[in-house]
Each structure stands twice: as structure tokens, then as C-alpha cells.
Design a protein around this motif. Structure first.
Motif, PDB file in Angstrom:
ATOM      1  N   HIS A  16      -7.217 -16.630   8.151  1.00 52.41           N
ATOM      2  CA  HIS A  16      -7.571 -18.027   8.425  1.00 52.41           C
ATOM      3  C   HIS A  16      -7.627 -18.207   9.941  1.00 52.41           C
ATOM      4  N   PRO A  17      -8.754 -17.831  10.570  1.00 52.06           N
ATOM      5  CA  PRO A  17      -8.835 -17.825  12.041  1.00 52.06           C
ATOM      6  C   PRO A  17      -8.610 -19.201  12.650  1.00 52.06           C
ATOM      7  N   VAL A  18      -7.893 -19.208  13.777  1.00 50.43           N
ATOM      8  CA  VAL A  18      -7.638 -20.460  14.471  1.00 50.43           C
ATOM      9  C   VAL A  18      -8.892 -20.935  15.205  1.00 50.43           C
ATOM     10  N   VAL A  19      -9.797 -20.006  15.541  1.00 53.97           N
ATOM     11  CA  VAL A  19     -11.083 -20.328  16.169  1.00 53.97           C
ATOM     12  C   VAL A  19     -12.184 -19.641  15.368  1.00 53.97           C
ATOM     13  N   ASN A  20     -13.176 -20.402  14.933  1.00 52.85           N
ATOM     14  CA  ASN A  20     -14.234 -19.856  14.082  1.00 52.85           C
ATOM     15  C   ASN A  20     -15.421 -19.393  14.930  1.00 52.85           C
ATOM     16  N   PHE A  21     -15.344 -18.152  15.428  1.00 56.17           N
ATOM     17  CA  PHE A  21     -16.414 -17.608  16.271  1.00 56.17           C
ATOM     18  C   PHE A  21     -17.673 -17.289  15.479  1.00 56.17           C
TER      19      PHE A  21
ATOM     20  N   LEU B 116      -9.308  -9.648  22.919  1.00 58.84           N
ATOM     21  CA  LEU B 116      -8.488  -9.461  21.721  1.00 58.84           C
ATOM     22  C   LEU B 116      -8.619 -10.642  20.766  1.00 58.84           C
ATOM     23  N   LEU B 117      -8.738 -11.859  21.318  1.00 58.27           N
ATOM     24  CA  LEU B 117      -8.904 -13.057  20.486  1.00 58.27           C
ATOM     25  C   LEU B 117     -10.176 -12.960  19.646  1.00 58.27           C
ATOM     26  N   ILE B 118     -11.286 -12.612  20.297  1.00 54.29           N
ATOM     27  CA  ILE B 118     -12.563 -12.517  19.579  1.00 54.29           C
ATOM     28  C   ILE B 118     -12.495 -11.435  18.509  1.00 54.29           C
ATOM     29  N   TRP B 119     -11.947 -10.279  18.871  1.00 47.19           N
ATOM     30  CA  TRP B 119     -11.828  -9.177  17.911  1.00 47.19           C
ATOM     31  C   TRP B 119     -10.947  -9.576  16.728  1.00 47.19           C
ATOM     32  N   TRP B 120      -9.799 -10.162  17.001  1.00 45.37           N
ATOM     33  CA  TRP B 120      -8.863 -10.516  15.946  1.00 45.37           C
ATOM     34  C   TRP B 120      -9.438 -11.592  15.013  1.00 45.37           C
ATOM     35  N   GLU B 121     -10.041 -12.622  15.605  1.00 45.10           N
ATOM     36  CA  GLU B 121     -10.554 -13.729  14.795  1.00 45.10           C
ATOM     37  C   GLU B 121     -11.731 -13.306  13.928  1.00 45.10           C
ATOM     38  N   LEU B 122     -12.542 -12.358  14.423  1.00 50.00           N
ATOM     39  CA  LEU B 122     -13.711 -11.921  13.656  1.00 50.00           C
ATOM     40  C   LEU B 122     -13.375 -10.835  12.640  1.00 50.00           C
TER      41      LEU B 122
END
Length: 508
Positions: A250-255, A239-245
Motif C-alpha cells: 500500500h504505497p504512501v506515494v502512488n508513482f 530508494l523511495l521510487i524503487w520501493w513504492e513501485l
């Protein structure tokens, strides 16, 4: 001269923070006695720090944009220093674990911020030198941690493993205030807080770290506790990867940085490198102490010469990586790391002191020639304004690699030792002639000296032999895993530089 002071300023707290990830391990026995804690309870002293640290590390770039990098760095050092004092005065196990969580939160930003600052103050054609300096800190600290922790706990009190952070922290705060400045492209920003990203990150990384740290003790997936945490971690990370991408403004982690081929493969190799490093530095002291009867001091001496090798090898690898294609020293380093753990897989119970020192020194040489050129190529095509997003990702992958390496080797040794014990014991029967001869000879030797039956001595030696075989298998797996990373070298783009506006930039 200013560059020297900046390097010293950022490396000092980083070294102490990484030291704290391992310095507690050998002091747990003293803490248990002082706080009346059980073995399983006391391991949360380590786990709590690793979990909070792992959650904060990937957020460091995002937090820097919100608060300003210099402000966030000073806050991190201050929180780390204050919580170190609180850890030292802890009155119960619960209070110590709570303060360790705070200490991990404070220390989480130090590794990635120091790396990004080093990469900022050095031109790209000198990244080898910058990463050699950084590599010495992140490699020497986990080696010195157990040695320093054991000496302090034995000669003073376990509380001093925390108190020693206080003067270093105070000096670091003052130096950061006086020396560090935020560059123009890193101004504070008013960002909408990425609440879903923070929640997914905390659950995913936090649960993963607990699983890796507690898995072997809880017998992995035979434990409902481990199964539940594993599911939460997997779902949260997806879910983190999907949400951030896809969703985060303003993503907390820039995948998105993983779209850069060098960054992707660089972090992959770094992951396996730290699996190899932590796996071997966990196993080697246990091998020489439990199977060879070495004291804690002698076990520390086995690791000692590796530090001397690294003090020489890291500056050398930095200069070489600046002068020639970094792929060449990287290939050499991977081969040396794999060779060193291959030698460890050939250990036997008749080995002498220098038989253990030599492969550890070879590993130290290999690590220097992996980390420096690898770091150079990993960020070669990352713009400087994105560096504070890139270094936290690399730091968390590096730390997870260390945790995975520890989990893998401890599980292999535990399970394979039982397997070999069952296989070897099949021959200990009254119908086995060599066994009968051994019992008779031992009986003749032991009868005048002790009342213990010879079968007990034979069984103890059997367990020792079974454990030795299991250790050898774990070292062999580490060696094969590291050697497989040679394939990735062909996917890296060689860093090339052009002058632009008086500076050097990588050609995209």
C-alpha cells in the motif's frame, strides 16, 4: 448553492496555509530582535515549516484513506490552528521553530485535499472553472503574504502574523464539519503502514528542501553540510521510487500515476511554471528596493496591480478552458509568462514605477492562462477515486518548483554580481580617461558638500550596476526556461468527454 459553500470551505484554510509560506519572510527582522536570534538562525523559522510541509503533502492521499478524508481535513486544520497560536506565544527561537514544524505538518494536507474536493464536486467538463478558483488561491496567497506580513509586523507585532490564523481556523473547522462529506468510494481502509516509504520520503524530501533553502547561503557544494544532505536526499528519493513501485503493498506515494502521459507532462510544465513564478516574485521586490531605493510599501504596490489582473484573468481562463481545446490557452499563457520575464531582463536603473508594474501584470495574466488549462489536462484522464493520490503529487512538485526557482535566481544574482563587479572594476584605474574625468567632476560636486572621496561614490555605483546586470541575466534564464515548455504541448491528449450515467467522463 451547496457547491458554493464547499468551495468556500476548502479554499479558506488553503489560502491561509499558502499565505503562511511567505508571510514570515518580511517579519524575520522583527522576530530576530524580539527573540535575540541571528540572521542564519532565524531563517530556520521558514525552513522548518517548508520541510515539514513538503514531507506531509505527498502523504495526504494515503493518510486520507487511513483516517477518512473529512477526519483528516479537520485534524489538519485543527493542528494548523493550534500550532499557529503556539507560534504566537513562542518564548524562544527553539520553541518557535518547533511549533512551525507542527504548523507545517498541519498545513501539509490542506492544498491537495482542497484540490481533490474541488475536482470531485465539479463535472469534468467544468474542471476549468474548478481550477480557476483553486489557481486564484495558490497564486494570490504568495503575492499577498509579504505585503500582509510587513504591514502587520510594522503596525502591530510579529506575533499577529500567527494569531490571525486562529479565527479563520475555527471557522474552517466548523464549516468542514457541517459541509464536507466523504464520497462512497473514499471509505476508510485498514492499511499496513508503509514504514520504509515514509522514512525514504521524509529523508528525501526533507533534505532536498533544506538544500534548496540553505544552499546559496552555505555556498552550495563548498559546504560539507550541503553535500551530505544532497547525497542523503538523492539516495532516499531513488530508494523511495524503487520501493513504492516494486515492493510496497500500500504505497504512501502512488508513482504509477505518472504512466498517464497528461499527468506526467502536466506536472513537468507546472514545475517550470512555479520556477518562473517564484523566481520572478522573489527578484522583483529585491530589485526595486535594493537598486531603485523603493520603500517596502512601494515595492508592494509594484506587485499590487497583478492581483487585480488575476482576479479578472482566472475566471476568464476557466471559462475559456471549458469551451475550447485547453492547449490553446496553455500556449498563450506560456508565451505571456516567458514574455513577462523577458521584459524584466531588459530593466535598467533609469526605469520608472510603471516599467516594473507592466511586466508583473503580464506575468499575472500568463499564470492564469497556464495554471487553469494545465490543471484541466493534467487530471483529465485520472479517475475520481484516484484524485486524492494525484493532487498531493502535483502539490509537492509545484512547491519544489517554487523552492528551486528561488534557489536558482538567488544563486545567479549572488555569483554573477561578483563576476560583473570584477569585470567592471578592471576599468577603474588612474590610466582610464573616462574614470579620471568622472572623479574630477564628482570631486567638484562633492567637495563643498561632503568630505567623502569621489572614488567611494563611483564604487557604490559600480556595485549597483553589477547587481543590475546579474538580475537581468536571472530574468533572462527564467524566460528561456519557461518558453522551452511550449514543446510539451504536443504531447498532451485533449480532454474529450462523453455522457455516462448522467455524468461526464473523460474518454480514455
Amino acid at each position: 448553492m451547496k457547491r458554493f459553500w464547499i468551495v468556500l470551505t476548502v479554499m479558506l484554510p488553503t489560502f491561509i496555509e499558502i499565505l503562511d509560506t511567505t508571510i514570515n519572510n518580511v517579519a524575520l527582522r522583527h522576530i530576530q530582535g524580539s527573540l535575540s536570534a541571528g540572521v542564519d538562525e532565524s531563517t530556520w523559522i521558514i525552513t522548518s515549516y517548508l520541510v515539514s510541509n513538503a514531507i506531509v503533502i505527498p502523504m495526504a492521499g494515503w493518510l486520507s484513506r487511513i483516517f477518512g478524508r473529512k477526519n483528516y481535513l479537520i485534524f489538519s486544520i485543527a493542528l494548523f490552528t493550534i500550532s499557529s497560536f503556539l507560534c504566537g506565544i513562542s518564548w524562544s527561537l527553539t520553541s518557535l521553530i518547533f511549533f512551525r514544524v507542527l504548523q507545517g505538518i498541519g498545513g501539509g494536507g490542506l492544498q491537495p485535499l482542497s484540490q481533490s474536493i474541488l475536482l470531485e464536486i465539479f463535472p469534468k467538463e467544468k474542471y476549468g472553472t474548478a481550477m480557476a478558483i483553486y489557481g486564484m488561491g495558490i497564486i494570490m496567497a504568495p503575492i499577498l503574504g509579504p505585503i500582509a506580513g510587513g504591514w502587520i509586523a510594522d503596525n502591530f507585532s510579529w506575533r499577529w502574523i500567527y494569531y490571525i490564523n486562529i479565527p479563520v481556523g475555527i471557522v474552517s473547522i466548523l464549516m468542514t464539519y457541517l459541509v464536507i462529506e466523504d464520497p462512497p468510494y473514499l471509505k476508510r481502509e485498514k492499511l499496513r503502514i508503509d514504514y520504509p516509504g515514509i522514512i525514504f520520503l521524509a529523508l528525501g524530501i526533507g533534505c532536498l528542501q533544506i538544500v534548496l533553502d540553505k544552499g546559496e547561503r552555505e555556498d552550495w557544494f563548498d559546504s560539507k553540510f550541503i553535500i551530505i544532505l544532497s547525497i542523503i536526499s538523492l539516495v532516499s528519493l531513488v530508494l523511495l521510487i524503487w520501493w513504492e513501485l516494486k515492493k510496497a503493498e500500500h504505497p504512501v506515494v502512488n508513482f504509477r500515476l505518472f504512466k498517464d502521459k497528461n499527468f506526467f507532462f502536466g506536472n513537468l510544465v507546472m514545475f517550470f511554471t512555479f520556477v518562473n513564478l517564484f523566481g520572478s516574485i522573489i527578484l522583483l521586490p529585491i530589485y526595486v528596493q535594493n537598486l531603485m531605493g523603493y520603500t517596502a510599501f512601494l515595492a508592494g504596490l509594484v506587485l499590487g496591480p497583478a492581483g487585480i489582473v488575476q482576479l479578472i484573468a482566472f475566471p476568464l481562463s476557466g471559462k475559456i478552458s471549458d469551451k475550447i481545446n485547453p492547449k490553446i490557452p496553455l500556449a498563450f499563457g506560456i508565451i505571456m509568462c516567458a514574455y513577462s520575464t523577458h521584459i524584466m531582463s531588459l530593466f535598467n536603473l533609469q526605469a520608472g514605477f510603471w516599467d516594473f508594474v507592466y511586466p508583473r501584470a503580464v506575468l499575472a495574466l500568463g499564470m492564469a492562462f497556464v495554471i487553469t488549462p494545465l490543471a484541466v489536462m493534467t487530471v483529465a484522464y485520472i479517475p475520481k477515486e484516484k484524485m486524492q493520490d494525484a493532487t498531493p503529487l502535483s502539490a509537492v512538485i509545484r512547491n519544489i518548483g517554487g523552492s528551486v526557482g528561488t534557489a536558482i535566481v538567488t544563486t545567479i544574482v549572488s555569483q554573477r554580481a561578483q563576476f560583473h563587479q570584477f569585470r567592471l572594476i578592471e576599468n577603474l584605474t588612474p590610466y582610464d580617461i573616462p574614470y579620471q574625468i568622472a572623479v574630477e567632476k564628482l570631486n567638484e560636486y562633492l567637495q563643498p558638500r561632503t568630505l567623502l572621496p569621489p572614488e567611494g561614490a563611483i564604487y557604490r555605483e559600480l556595485i549597483r550596476q553589477a547587481q543590475a546586470i546579474a538580475f537581468n541575466e536571472a530574468f533572462w534564464i527564467l524566460s528561456v526556461g519557461m518558453l522551452s515548455m511550449l514543446v510539451t504541448i504536443m504531447f498532451f491528449r485533449r480532454p474529450t468527454y462523453k455522457k455516462k450515467g448522467g455524468t461526464h467522463d473523460a474518454i480514455h
